[in-house]
Structures are given as structure tokens and as C-alpha cells.
Design an enzyme around this catalytic site. Structure first.
Site, PDB file in Angstrom:
ATOM      1  N   SER A   1     -10.099  -1.116   6.782  1.00  0.00           N
ATOM      2  CA  SER A   1      -9.417  -0.922   5.501  1.00  0.00           C
ATOM      3  C   SER A   1      -8.702  -2.146   4.950  1.00  0.00           C
ATOM      4  O   SER A   1      -8.271  -2.126   3.799  1.00  0.00           O
ATOM      5  CB  SER A   1      -8.416   0.236   5.611  1.00  0.00           C
ATOM      6  OG  SER A   1      -9.089   1.442   5.814  1.00  0.00           O
TER       7      SER A   1
ATOM      8  N   SER B   1      -9.704   1.644   2.938  1.00  0.00           N
ATOM      9  CA  SER B   1      -8.905   2.563   2.157  1.00  0.00           C
ATOM     10  C   SER B   1      -7.922   1.854   1.236  1.00  0.00           C
ATOM     11  O   SER B   1      -7.332   2.451   0.340  1.00  0.00           O
ATOM     12  CB  SER B   1      -8.114   3.479   3.096  1.00  0.00           C
ATOM     13  OG  SER B   1      -7.188   2.727   3.888  1.00  0.00           O
TER      14      SER B   1
ATOM     15  N   LYS C   1       0.852  -1.192   0.000  1.00  0.00           N
ATOM     16  CA  LYS C   1       0.000   0.000   0.000  1.00  0.00           C
ATOM     17  C   LYS C   1       0.885   1.238   0.000  1.00  0.00           C
ATOM     18  O   LYS C   1       1.912   1.290   0.706  1.00  0.00           O
ATOM     19  CB  LYS C   1      -0.896  -0.049   1.241  1.00  0.00           C
ATOM     20  CG  LYS C   1      -1.994   0.998   1.308  1.00  0.00           C
ATOM     21  CD  LYS C   1      -2.895   0.687   2.505  1.00  0.00           C
ATOM     22  CE  LYS C   1      -3.996   1.712   2.703  1.00  0.00           C
ATOM     23  NZ  LYS C   1      -4.900   1.339   3.826  1.00  0.00           N
TER      24      LYS C   1
END
Length: 468
Positions: free
Chosen positions: A181, A157, A84
Site C-alpha cells: 500500500s 490502499s 493517510k
């Protein structure tokens, strides 16, 4: 549409690792294959914020030479992964989904990235996310698409991590979870994801949203894959004093032990109130599978999490205001409206109100600990409805009840720090994934992985993939 696929880009990480170790598959060839897929498919998926092709090929060549020379580092050696884009990768931009950080190039790796590299993994690049890992993408960013159906939510997210892993653009990812997330994108994309105990994995070099709520963990295709990733990234870290000084178990070995006589707690009220029939069906089938393997289903009453769900947003807001104090309000005009709003709310909350939230968190944490004195696992939905369309997601700002429902089963376990695993458990009539969640006591990731691996030994939900 979902299919059972044996395509090499859809192998589980653990399956690929076995082939790499024996030399039947080349790390260089696998890396070339995934880079080609990224080049071809990510134009429409937008899962990657940055592809580091040259570095990835160099890492793959090194891995291939080391494996041929008998210097095998372990099951991640030569495996193409991604992280990420809030994890620092030395020399490469780490934007955290924000326009103001697009030129930030860290001079060191995040601890989790360093540990992946030491394990011999091939890092393909950085995965897109919402702005600052909160709830909406920055207006300048094209949001990732769900590879199952572009009209449906990819989860947040860690939107890019979910899309890339599901589409066969990496074999797994390291992501973060502050309120859901890891779990939401795994549910939306048919993946397995582990939110470890808070502090189990170092947060050093991971862009902060809310320090006491942020959990760093793996997203992959199976519980066994998550076990291999967690084994590589977990453990104490002198650069992060909050990383727990607790021995890291052999997660992979423990994941193969079956469920035995584990006690699986089910709260009929919490799992039944306003839960869609399709989700209830997935939960019911999961109960049946665990029961058939020897687990005991125990009816429980969970602590009331209503206040914790209400408290999560201001708690996150205060901590986000601290995380952004160097750039907000100094560069306020460069923030998207959603992240700016939460930071403003955090700056406005009083110290006494924040302290009351912290005390209520401690109370809930104690009540959850007592619950896990009576059961080994808690079975819940990830959210009480099936896959959400983008049209519905776009109305969240005007539907506080829908936001509350979305957070009902996720953010309470960020407030308490308990570890959770998300497992694919079924599909809608139109072929979109539905997941469920298992929760356990602090530092009991072995039980989560054990139960998840056992479930996936007798089911095939996790082996279904989009048709790309």
C-alpha cells in the site's frame, strides 16, 4: 503526459526545507498556495478525505514566527504534509475509509502525527484510502484519481496519498503498507516510498488492518525526502511496545554517502518470469546505473515466495477479523462487500491453519535473512507489468492469476518484515510511471536511502510530474 517541472508546488521536501530555513520562502505563503491548489484540483482528484485548512494556517503562522525568531526545529519545520486517514489527528474525524467511523474523533494524535507536529510540520489534512486499508474503496466513497491519467489505477490502499503527493497537493505523506500500500501508489504515481522494517515506526493511533503485516512509512518525491520523514517518525514508543528499541540513525546524512561497493542482488528467474519488457528495461537500466556508480551486481536465487503470496490473504484476513471484532458482525450491513468478505474469511480460518502460516512466515524470514548475508540490496520490480488501467483493475475479482502477479514482489516483504524502497525508474511510451523496488535486511533503511539517493543524483525520473 510527464514533464520536468520547477514549479514551487513540485519542489522536493528537502529543497523547500532549505528555502524555509533561510527565510526565502514563507511557510504561510506555501501553505496558502497548497490549500488553493487543493481547493482547485481536488474536486476531480478526490485525494483528500478531510482538509484542515484553519489548523494548517495556524501551524504555518507558528512555524513562520519560530523560524524568524531563530527557533528552527529542523527540516520539516513549516513544510506542508498530509497523513493517510487512518492516522489519528486529535479532534478531527479519522474514518479509515469506512462509513462506520466517519464520526470518530480521536482525543489524541497518532504517534507519527505527534512527531510530525513536534518537528514543526504543517498538517494539511487527511488523505483518502480504501475501506479499512484493504483492497477496495467503500461504495459510499468516490475513489481518488491518478493525476497522470484518470483512466489508470492510482494504487491502493494509500490512493489519496499517492494522488496528492504526485499532484503537488502536499510535499509528502505518512501512509501504511500491509501488502503493497506504499509501493503500489508510489509506482502508479511516480513517487518514492519507504516501507520500513516492521516495528521501525510506531503503529499507535494508526487504524489497524493486520497487526503483524502493517508497516507505517513515508511517501514523497525523493529518497532524501523519505530520509527526512523517517527520521522524524521512527523510533521506540511506550504506547506501542512493538516499536523497536533501536537507535534511530541520521538518515539524511547517511543518504548522501553514495553506493560505494554495495552488492546489489538480482534474481534473473524471479525478475524475468512473465515480466513485461517495459519493466525489464527499467530494471536493466537501474542495474547499469548502480554498476556505473561502483556497485557490484550479484546474481542470486531468492527463496521461493509462492507459498507466502498464497498465505498472505488468509494471514491478513485473520488479523483483520481481530481488528474489526468490535464492529463486525455487529454492523456488517455498513461494510463494503470486499472488506466484509475478508473479515468473514478470517473468522472462518482455524487456529491450526493460522499457526501453520506463522511457521511458514518464520521459515521464509530466516531464508531471506540468509540471502542478505550475501548481498546488501535486492533489486526487483514492484509488479511485473506496467501501469494498470481502471478497466483492468475492475476485473481483479475474476482474475486470481492477476492478483497473484500484483502481489508477487510486495506482500512477501510484509510477511518477512524487510524494509523496501520504491523508486521511479522509467516511463511508458504514453508517459506513465514505471518503478522498481530495492529490499534490504531488517533495520538497514540507511542502505536503502543511500542507494536511492545515489540513484536519484544521476537520474531525473523522480523529478517528472503530471501536467496539472
Amino acid at each position: 503526459m510527464n514533464v520536468l517541472s520547477t514549479a514551487p508546488h513540485y519542489l522536493e521536501l528537502s529543497e523547500l526545507a532549505a528555502r524555509l530555513r533561510t527565510g526565502t520562502v514563507s511557510p504561510v505563503d506555501v501553505t496558502h498556495t497548497l490549500l488553493e491548489r487543493i481547493s482547485r484540483l481536488d474536486r476531480s482528484l478526490n485525494a483528500y478525505a478531510l482538509v484542515t485548512a484553519d489548523d494548517a494556517l495556524a501551524q504555518a503562522e507558528l512555524a513562520e514566527a519560530e523560524i524568524k525568531d531563530g527557533r528552527y526545529r529542523g527540516p520539516l519545520h513549516g513544510v506542508p504534509l498530509a497523513v493517510k486517514d487512518l492516522c489519528w489527528v486529535e479532534g478531527h474525524p479519522t474514518a479509515a475509509g469506512m462509513s462506520i467511523h466517519r464520526d470518530f474523533r480521536p482525543t489524541e494524535n497518532a504517534t507519527v502525527v505527534q512527531r510530525l507536529k513536534e518537528a514543526g510540520a504543517v498538517i494539511l489534512g487527511k488523505l483518502q484510502l480504501t475501506e479499512g486499508a484493504y483492497s477496495d474503496h467503500h461504495p459510499s466513497i468516490t475513489a481518488p484519481k491518478n493525476p497522470w491519467n484518470p483512466d489508470y489505477w492510482p494504487g491502493i490502499s494509500s490512493s489519496g496519498a499517492g494522488a496528492a503527493t504526485a499532484a503537488g497537493l502536499c510535499y509528502g505523506a505518512v501512509a501504511s503498507d500491509t501488502g503493497g500500500s506504499i509501493r503500489w501508489p508510489c509506482a502508479a504515481n511516480g513517487l518514492t516510498g519507504l516501507k520500513p522494517t516492521w516495528g521501525r515506526v510506531s503503529r499507535h493511533g494508526v487504524f489497524e488492518l493486520a497487526a503483524t503485516l502493517d508497516h507505517v512509512g513515508p511517501m514523497a518525491r525523493s529518497a532524501r525526502d523519505c530520509a527526512l520523514l523517517l527520521a522524524a517518525i521512527a523510533g521506540p514508543d511506550p504506547n506501542d511496545p512493538t516499536a523497536l528499541f533501536d537507535p534511530v540513525p541520521d538518515y539524511a546524512a547517511l543518504a548522501g554517502r553514495g553506493v560505494g561497493a554495495l552488492r546489489v542482488g538480482v534474481d534473473p528467474g524471479w525478475n524475468g518470469d512473465d515480466v513485461d519488457p517495459a519493466v525489464k528495461a527499467v530494471l536493466s537500466e537501474a542495474e547499469d546505473v548502480f554498476r556505473s556508480m561502483g556497485a557490484t551486481i550479484v546474481e542470486v536465487t531468492c527463496p521461493d515466495v509462492t507459498q507466502a503470496i498464497t498465505d498472505w490473504t488468509p494471514n491478513c484476513a485473520v488479523e483483520a477479523a481481530v481488528a474489526h471484532e468490535a464492529t463486525y458482525p455487529l454492523r456488517k450491513s455498513e461494510y463494503g462487500p470486499v472488506l466484509a468478505s475478508v473479515v468473514e474469511d478470517g473468522r472462518a480460518l482455524s487456529g491450526t491453519d493460522y499457526q501453520k502460516i506463522l511457521l511458514r512466515r518464520l521459515d521464509l524470514r530466516g531464508r531471506m535473512a540468509a540471502l542478505f548475508g550475501t548481498i546488501d540490496l535486492l533489486l526487483t520490480p514492484v509488479h511485473p507489468f506496467g501501469p494498470l488501467s481502471l478497466e483492468t483493475i475492475q476485473t481483479l475479482g475474476t482474475q486470481p492469476d492477476l492478483i497473484f502477479k500484483l502481489q508477487r514482489y510486495t506482500c512477501p516483504f510484509n510477511m518477512t518484515g524487510n524494509p523496501t524502497i520504491t523508486l521511479p525508474g522509467g516511463y511508458t511510451d504514453t508517459g506513465l510511471p514505471i518503478a522498481f523496488q530495492l529490499v534490504t535486511a531488517h533495520l538497514d533503511e540507511p542502505t536503502l536511502l543511500r542507494a536511492g539517493a545515489a540513484f536519484q543524483e544521476v537520474t531525473t525520473w523522480h523529478r517528472r510530474h503530471p501536467t496539472a
